[in-house]
Scaffold this motif. Structure first.
Motif, PDB file in Angstrom:
ATOM      1  N   UNK A   1      30.121  80.017  11.923  1.00  0.00           N
ATOM      2  CA  UNK A   1      30.305  78.661  12.421  1.00  0.00           C
ATOM      3  C   UNK A   1      31.474  78.020  11.673  1.00  0.00           C
ATOM      4  N   UNK A   2      32.465  77.506  12.390  1.00  0.00           N
ATOM      5  CA  UNK A   2      33.632  76.909  11.722  1.00  0.00           C
ATOM      6  C   UNK A   2      33.258  75.599  11.024  1.00  0.00           C
ATOM      7  N   UNK A   3      33.909  75.372   9.879  1.00  0.00           N
ATOM      8  CA  UNK A   3      33.665  74.110   9.172  1.00  0.00           C
ATOM      9  C   UNK A   3      34.543  73.027   9.776  1.00  0.00           C
ATOM     10  N   UNK A   4      33.989  71.863   9.873  1.00  0.00           N
ATOM     11  CA  UNK A   4      34.715  70.714  10.421  1.00  0.00           C
ATOM     12  C   UNK A   4      35.335  69.967   9.249  1.00  0.00           C
ATOM     13  N   UNK A   5      36.640  69.758   9.291  1.00  0.00           N
ATOM     14  CA  UNK A   5      37.281  69.052   8.179  1.00  0.00           C
ATOM     15  C   UNK A   5      36.791  67.590   8.099  1.00  0.00           C
ATOM     16  N   UNK A   6      36.634  67.123   6.875  1.00  0.00           N
ATOM     17  CA  UNK A   6      36.210  65.734   6.665  1.00  0.00           C
ATOM     18  C   UNK A   6      37.442  64.843   6.779  1.00  0.00           C
ATOM     19  N   UNK A   7      37.347  63.782   7.592  1.00  0.00           N
ATOM     20  CA  UNK A   7      38.496  62.885   7.731  1.00  0.00           C
ATOM     21  C   UNK A   7      38.923  62.300   6.384  1.00  0.00           C
ATOM     22  N   UNK A   8      40.241  62.134   6.229  1.00  0.00           N
ATOM     23  CA  UNK A   8      40.806  61.622   4.978  1.00  0.00           C
ATOM     24  C   UNK A   8      40.232  60.256   4.612  1.00  0.00           C
ATOM     25  N   UNK A   9      39.944  59.445   5.613  1.00  0.00           N
ATOM     26  CA  UNK A   9      39.407  58.108   5.376  1.00  0.00           C
ATOM     27  C   UNK A   9      38.051  58.192   4.659  1.00  0.00           C
ATOM     28  N   UNK A  10      37.223  59.144   5.087  1.00  0.00           N
ATOM     29  CA  UNK A  10      35.908  59.319   4.464  1.00  0.00           C
ATOM     30  C   UNK A  10      36.065  59.882   3.055  1.00  0.00           C
ATOM     31  N   UNK A  11      36.953  60.848   2.884  1.00  0.00           N
ATOM     32  CA  UNK A  11      37.201  61.402   1.555  1.00  0.00           C
ATOM     33  C   UNK A  11      37.692  60.333   0.590  1.00  0.00           C
ATOM     34  N   UNK A  12      38.574  59.483   1.064  1.00  0.00           N
ATOM     35  CA  UNK A  12      39.102  58.406   0.229  1.00  0.00           C
ATOM     36  C   UNK A  12      37.977  57.469  -0.199  1.00  0.00           C
ATOM     37  N   UNK A  13      37.072  57.148   0.720  1.00  0.00           N
ATOM     38  CA  UNK A  13      35.951  56.262   0.398  1.00  0.00           C
ATOM     39  C   UNK A  13      35.016  56.918  -0.613  1.00  0.00           C
ATOM     40  N   UNK A  14      34.786  58.220  -0.479  1.00  0.00           N
ATOM     41  CA  UNK A  14      33.921  58.920  -1.438  1.00  0.00           C
ATOM     42  C   UNK A  14      34.504  58.857  -2.849  1.00  0.00           C
ATOM     43  N   UNK A  15      35.793  59.054  -2.948  1.00  0.00           N
ATOM     44  CA  UNK A  15      36.432  58.997  -4.256  1.00  0.00           C
ATOM     45  C   UNK A  15      36.478  57.569  -4.799  1.00  0.00           C
ATOM     46  N   UNK A  16      36.584  56.610  -3.913  1.00  0.00           N
ATOM     47  CA  UNK A  16      36.544  55.199  -4.320  1.00  0.00           C
ATOM     48  C   UNK A  16      35.162  54.861  -4.890  1.00  0.00           C
ATOM     49  N   UNK A  17      34.111  55.300  -4.218  1.00  0.00           N
ATOM     50  CA  UNK A  17      32.747  55.069  -4.703  1.00  0.00           C
ATOM     51  C   UNK A  17      32.559  55.723  -6.069  1.00  0.00           C
ATOM     52  N   UNK A  18      33.040  56.940  -6.219  1.00  0.00           N
ATOM     53  CA  UNK A  18      32.914  57.665  -7.489  1.00  0.00           C
ATOM     54  C   UNK A  18      33.638  56.917  -8.606  1.00  0.00           C
ATOM     55  N   UNK A  19      34.849  56.489  -8.350  1.00  0.00           N
ATOM     56  CA  UNK A  19      35.628  55.763  -9.357  1.00  0.00           C
ATOM     57  C   UNK A  19      34.961  54.434  -9.700  1.00  0.00           C
ATOM     58  N   UNK A  20      34.479  53.724  -8.686  1.00  0.00           N
ATOM     59  CA  UNK A  20      33.822  52.436  -8.922  1.00  0.00           C
ATOM     60  C   UNK A  20      32.533  52.608  -9.717  1.00  0.00           C
ATOM     61  N   UNK A  21      31.760  53.641  -9.379  1.00  0.00           N
ATOM     62  CA  UNK A  21      30.525  53.896 -10.108  1.00  0.00           C
ATOM     63  C   UNK A  21      30.838  54.201 -11.575  1.00  0.00           C
ATOM     64  N   UNK A  22      31.804  55.065 -11.809  1.00  0.00           N
ATOM     65  CA  UNK A  22      32.169  55.433 -13.175  1.00  0.00           C
ATOM     66  C   UNK A  22      32.619  54.203 -13.957  1.00  0.00           C
ATOM     67  N   UNK A  23      33.409  53.364 -13.319  1.00  0.00           N
ATOM     68  CA  UNK A  23      33.875  52.126 -13.964  1.00  0.00           C
ATOM     69  C   UNK A  23      32.704  51.223 -14.316  1.00  0.00           C
ATOM     70  N   UNK A  24      31.744  51.068 -13.390  1.00  0.00           N
ATOM     71  CA  UNK A  24      30.571  50.230 -13.637  1.00  0.00           C
ATOM     72  C   UNK A  24      29.726  50.773 -14.786  1.00  0.00           C
ATOM     73  N   UNK A  25      29.538  52.088 -14.826  1.00  0.00           N
ATOM     74  CA  UNK A  25      28.751  52.706 -15.904  1.00  0.00           C
ATOM     75  C   UNK A  25      29.416  52.439 -17.251  1.00  0.00           C
ATOM     76  N   UNK A  26      30.712  52.664 -17.335  1.00  0.00           N
ATOM     77  CA  UNK A  26      31.423  52.462 -18.598  1.00  0.00           C
ATOM     78  C   UNK A  26      31.358  50.998 -19.025  1.00  0.00           C
ATOM     79  N   UNK A  27      31.542  50.084 -18.089  1.00  0.00           N
ATOM     80  CA  UNK A  27      31.482  48.651 -18.407  1.00  0.00           C
ATOM     81  C   UNK A  27      30.077  48.261 -18.863  1.00  0.00           C
ATOM     82  N   UNK A  28      29.063  48.783 -18.187  1.00  0.00           N
ATOM     83  CA  UNK A  28      27.688  48.431 -18.550  1.00  0.00           C
ATOM     84  C   UNK A  28      27.332  48.949 -19.942  1.00  0.00           C
TER      85      UNK A  28
END
Length: 134
Positions: A1-28
């Motif tokens: 079964x071929x893999x469907x590429x994840x749209x760049x917009x979704x990938x960008x949001x995932x990395x944004x969430x990761x960066x924001x979470x990491x920033x919040x943890x460090x600040x807390x």
């Protein structure tokens, strides 16, 4: 079964969430150390700050980092614990309280991640420092 590429917009949001979470943890954790926060946040609290569901936060972090949110949070707490324990003027109980742990739970937490108790870690650290000086 071929893999469907994840749209760049979704990938960008995932990395944004990761960066924001990491920033919040460090600040807390910085707020805990500085005494600006008196209670440790939970993963659902961070998710709430990011306006996303905790499950979405967990799934996103597992996709982008391969780790659960608690692993990132715990790693930061261990890192800061080690820094605080290097100060001989603070007792282990004071370090535990600063990070919102009672001493017994802090010892269990620290030993699970470091492999030694806070007191053992501190004694090993001081022995290394004496060896370097002498």
């Amino acid at each position: 079964m071929p893999t469907i590429p994840i749209p760049k917009k979704i990938l960008a949001r995932q990395h944004e969430i990761t960066a924001d979470f990491t920033r919040l943890v460090h600040a807390h954790v910085d707020d805990l150390v500085a005494g600006r926060a008196t209670e440790a946040l939970e993963i659902r609290d961070f998710a709430g700050q990011l306006c996303i569901h905790p499950t979405h936060l967990s799934n996103t972090l597992k996709l982008t980092t391969g780790e659960a949110p608690c692993a990132i949070y715990e790693r930061k707490l261990v890192s800061v614990s080690k820094e605080l324990l290097s100060n001989p003027r603070q007792s282990v109980a004071e370090v535990a309280a600063r990070l919102t742990y009672d001493p017994s739970n802090f010892t269990k937490f620290f030993k699970r991640f470091v492999g030694s108790t806070p007191r053992q870690y501190r004694e090993e650290l001081w022995a290394q420092q004496r060896a370097e000086v002498g």
